[in-house]
Design an enzyme around this catalytic site. Structure first.
Site, mmCIF file in Angstrom:
data_model
loop_
_atom_site.group_PDB
_atom_site.id
_atom_site.type_symbol
_atom_site.label_atom_id
_atom_site.label_comp_id
_atom_site.label_asym_id
_atom_site.label_seq_id
_atom_site.Cartn_x
_atom_site.Cartn_y
_atom_site.Cartn_z
ATOM 1 C CG HIS A 1 -6.731 1.424 1.346
ATOM 2 N ND1 HIS A 1 -5.272 2.034 0.943
ATOM 3 C CD2 HIS A 1 -5.467 0.158 2.771
ATOM 4 C CE1 HIS A 1 -4.182 1.199 1.062
ATOM 5 N NE2 HIS A 1 -4.071 0.439 2.563
ATOM 6 C CB CYS B 1 -1.250 -0.446 1.007
ATOM 7 S SG CYS B 1 -1.233 -1.814 1.065
ATOM 8 C CG HIS C 1 -1.810 4.621 5.530
ATOM 9 N ND1 HIS C 1 -1.577 4.498 3.661
ATOM 10 C CD2 HIS C 1 -1.561 3.572 5.792
ATOM 11 C CE1 HIS C 1 -1.868 3.336 3.650
ATOM 12 N NE2 HIS C 1 -2.067 2.600 4.723
#
Lengths: 399, 206, 85
Positions: free
Chosen positions: A328, A160, A293
């Protein structure tokens, strides 16, 4: 003084819009793109919410004018759309008028087609063309082909934080003079592969994700692609380019704690932010906005909050996670959030952290929950990946 | 600024054999699958690290090579060692296992322990955890071993003071087929770190 | 119950790849997590899958697992009470 790295173009496709303008408009209206899943038939469809791009594969093929014989995965198509937008936005007429590279990030690659035709592959060869499209490097090569880039092409895969690392490597290659221009970013489509995987880790929320909220219950997965065009100072001057923003700093560190979980003291995140400050020469008190994040998992948001407190002390800048808008988007996350960071600089606007109610008890950090206008000069953006890979980017209006 | 950089230790793992600095580490190579071979290497290295047995094949391969390279030189976490690994198959070997578990309609039980290894950079995480390395780390997918790419990346990290040394390598694993070449670059060592030298070292045969 | 405990120990070793541990080394009341067998969060998730697959028990909250997986004895008692297969 080291050379400046300019951002001269951006492109994006996400669940809140198919262009930079559409994404900005949705952000300003606090209009999220989270819904039940419709393009993929999964047994989990009633238990999860996702940030899905509404365009079907057929519509994407049509938009890109691909021949019927094409073997593009959805990841590759989303990537090409965003990368092409970025090149147009940067007013590039001849992509090879200087040393140009492409660094693209992905984590699922062509997994969507593999799982779709998994059984059919064994029965007949109608869809065998997609086997060649499975490889993680394939989407990168397709983007390169569509843009006409041949000089330097590579694929980065660090979960990620992948596209943050693509941006970081691109900036570094421009600084060192290895490239004059580089298209950097990432793409990931939704797939059963990731849905089921995250489901087994029990970190998918059954409802809208709530970054930095005390009662957060996990993340929403999303799909997206975003690319930036980075150019050297020489090219900017020579071609009289409009500069959208600069890459001021970047840092990467390993948390060295666990395969998937972040450490309780946020060590890797702290080291990444500190490294980015060192490159930029900026001080923490110069940051006007943190695009966190903030995945809304129990583990990430606490660990990231602790790291932010370690780096910023008492004076934590305005902060929000935009993942409640988009979900996400894995390897694309840092790239779409880079676009949002530049939009924050251009519009002097902080985009809200949706779905937040109460602060996490251990840290008490309160994100910005509605549109906030103020002068913004420097934005810090975090992206952390499985494998302990932590990255921080700093974007600046002027350097 | 151009730094003089050197390779201090290098290691090959292929065909059930390990070479450290070009010399066989385990003499009695034998014909077996990777799980048995890797267990033997674990024992020969005198490791006591139960987490090893939970790793997937790619991580095991990278982990063992890193042990061979890093244990040659007394390293500690203050050494600031960056890690840059590359391969062709990404995490395909484990991706396939995860994929088949979710495709199986009769027996649908995807395993979290398998899913966590469906990313190639988890191998870097495993090395980082064992040696407490917190420096820069990246994983790239390339068509083949690319000496120029790794050379440039390592030099850039060293020249910009991002790291004092860099653990570099090609770590590829798919379906019992594997190929690993790992080495450490810094300002200390006996072998000049050049693209040509890397190409030659990679091709070394036992 | 004794048979179930033995079965669980075998499964734990097998499923969680506890290479160097034998059945005799796992006491009925030994803590499985933390200092005990050194299991971590992924192991806990793996045990949740095992409960589902082998005993038809579905957990939705990983926190529930924490209590159930305290020791082999507690696991065995929970499974006996809740198993559907």
């Amino acid at each position: 003084m080291s050379k400046r790295v300019a951002i001269t173009g951006m492109g994006i496709i996400s669940s809140i819009g198919n262009s930079v303008e559409e994404n900005l408009s949705a952000l300003l209206k606090s209009k999220h793109g989270i819904s039940r899943i419709s393009n993929i038939h999964t047994r989990h469809k009633d238990e999860i919410m996702v940030g899905e791009i509404t365009l079907s594969n057929e519509e994407l093929i049509e938009q890109l004018n691909l021949p019927e014989t094409n073997n593009y995965s959805r990841t590759a198509m989303l990537g090409v759309i965003a990368a092409k937008q970025a090149v147009v936005n940067a007013n590039i007429t001849n992509i090879n008028d200087c040393k140009t590279g492409l660094i693209s990030a992905t984590s699922v690659g062509g997994m969507d087609m593999t799982e779709k035709y998994y059984y059919e592959y064994l029965e007949d060869n109608t869809n065998h063309k997609y086997i060649g499209g499975h490889h993680a490097g394939d989407s990168t090569h397709k983007i390169a082909e569509q843009l006409g880039i041949t000089n330097f092409v590579t694929t980065i895969s660090t979960a990620c934080s992948s596209s943050a690392n693509a941006i970081m490597l691109g900036a570094r290659m421009i600084k060192s003079g290895k490239l004059d221009r580089v298209v950097v970013g990432g793409a990931d489509c939704l797939s059963k592969f990731t849905i089921n995987g995250f489901k087994t880790l029990m970190i998918l929320s059954e409802t809208y994700c709530k970054p930095f909220d005390r009662d957060r219950s996990g993340l929403n997965l999303g799909e997206a692609a975003a690319f930036l065009v980075l150019e050297s100072e020489e090219i900017v001057v020579k071609q009289n380019k409009k500069v959208l923003a600069y890459i001021a700093g970047y840092g990467n560190a390993n948390d060295a704690f666990h395969q998937t979980a972040s450490s309780g003291d946020g060590e890797g995140a702290t080291l990444a932010m500190q490294a980015a400050f060192k490159v930029s020469g900026l001080q923490p008190n110069q940051i006007d906005y943190i695009n966190a994040h903030g995945t809304a998992t129990l583990n990430n948001d606490l660990s990231e909050s602790v790291a932010i407190q370690r780096v910023f002390g008492e004076n934590i800048p305005d902060l929000s996670s935009t993942k409640a808008f988009t979900g996400h988007t894995l390897a694309a996350a840092a790239a779409i959030e880079a676009v949002y960071s530049v939009l924050a600089l251009q519009n002097n606007t902080i985009f809200p952290n949706l779905n937040y109610n109460n602060a996490i008890e251990q840290t008490g950090i309160v994100p910005v929950t509605s549109i906030k206008k103020k002068n913004i000069n420097h934005v810090l953006s975090n992206s952390f990946g499985f494998g302990g890979n932590c990255s921080t980017l700093i974007f600046s209006k002027k350097l | 600024m151009k730094l003089e950089t050197y390779i201090s230790t290098y290691c090959h793992i292929r065909n059930n054999k390990i070479l450290i600095n070009g010399k066989p580490f385990i003499k009695d190579a034998f014909d077996t699958d990777f799980s048995i071979f890797s267990k033997k290497v674990y024992k020969d290295l005198n490791l006591s690290y139960p987490k090893f047995f939970k790793m997937d094949n790619l991580s095991k391969l990278a982990f063992l090579a890193a042990e061979c390279v890093l244990n040659r030189e007394k390293t500690n976490e203050d050494d600031n060692i960056a890690i840059v690994l590359t391969n062709r198959a990404s995490s395909l070997d484990t991706d396939r296992k995860h994929q088949s578990s979710i495709q199986d309609k009769e027996s649908y039980y995807p395993s979290p322990a398998i899913f966590v290894y469906t990313l190639p950079n988890i191998a870097i995480g495993e090395i980082s955890i064992k040696h407490q390395l917190k420096s820069e780390n990246a994983f790239f997918i390339l068509d083949a071993f690319n000496a120029e790419f790794l050379h440039n990346y390592a030099c850039s990290l060293l020249e910009n003071n991002k790291a004092e040394s860099v653990l570099c390598g090609w770590v590829d694993y798919d379906n019992e087929k594997y190929d690993c070449f790992m080495y450490k670059v810094s300002q200390i060592g006996d072998i000049k770190h050049t693209i040509n030298k890397l190409q030659n070292l990679y091709k070394i045969k036992d | 119950m004794e048979a179930l405990k033995l079965e669980l120990k075998e499964k734990i070793i097998e499923q969680l790849n506890l290479e160097d541990i034998s059945i005799e080394e796992i006491g009925d009341n030994d803590p499985l997590f933390g200092d005990g067998l050194g299991l971590d969060s992924i192991d806990a998730l793996e045990l949740i899958v095992m409960l589902d697959k082998d005993y038809g028990i579905k957990l939705t909250d990983p926190k529930e697992g924490k209590k159930i997986f305290e020791s082999v004895a507690i696991m065995a008692a929970y499974i006996t009470e809740n198993r559907t297969k």
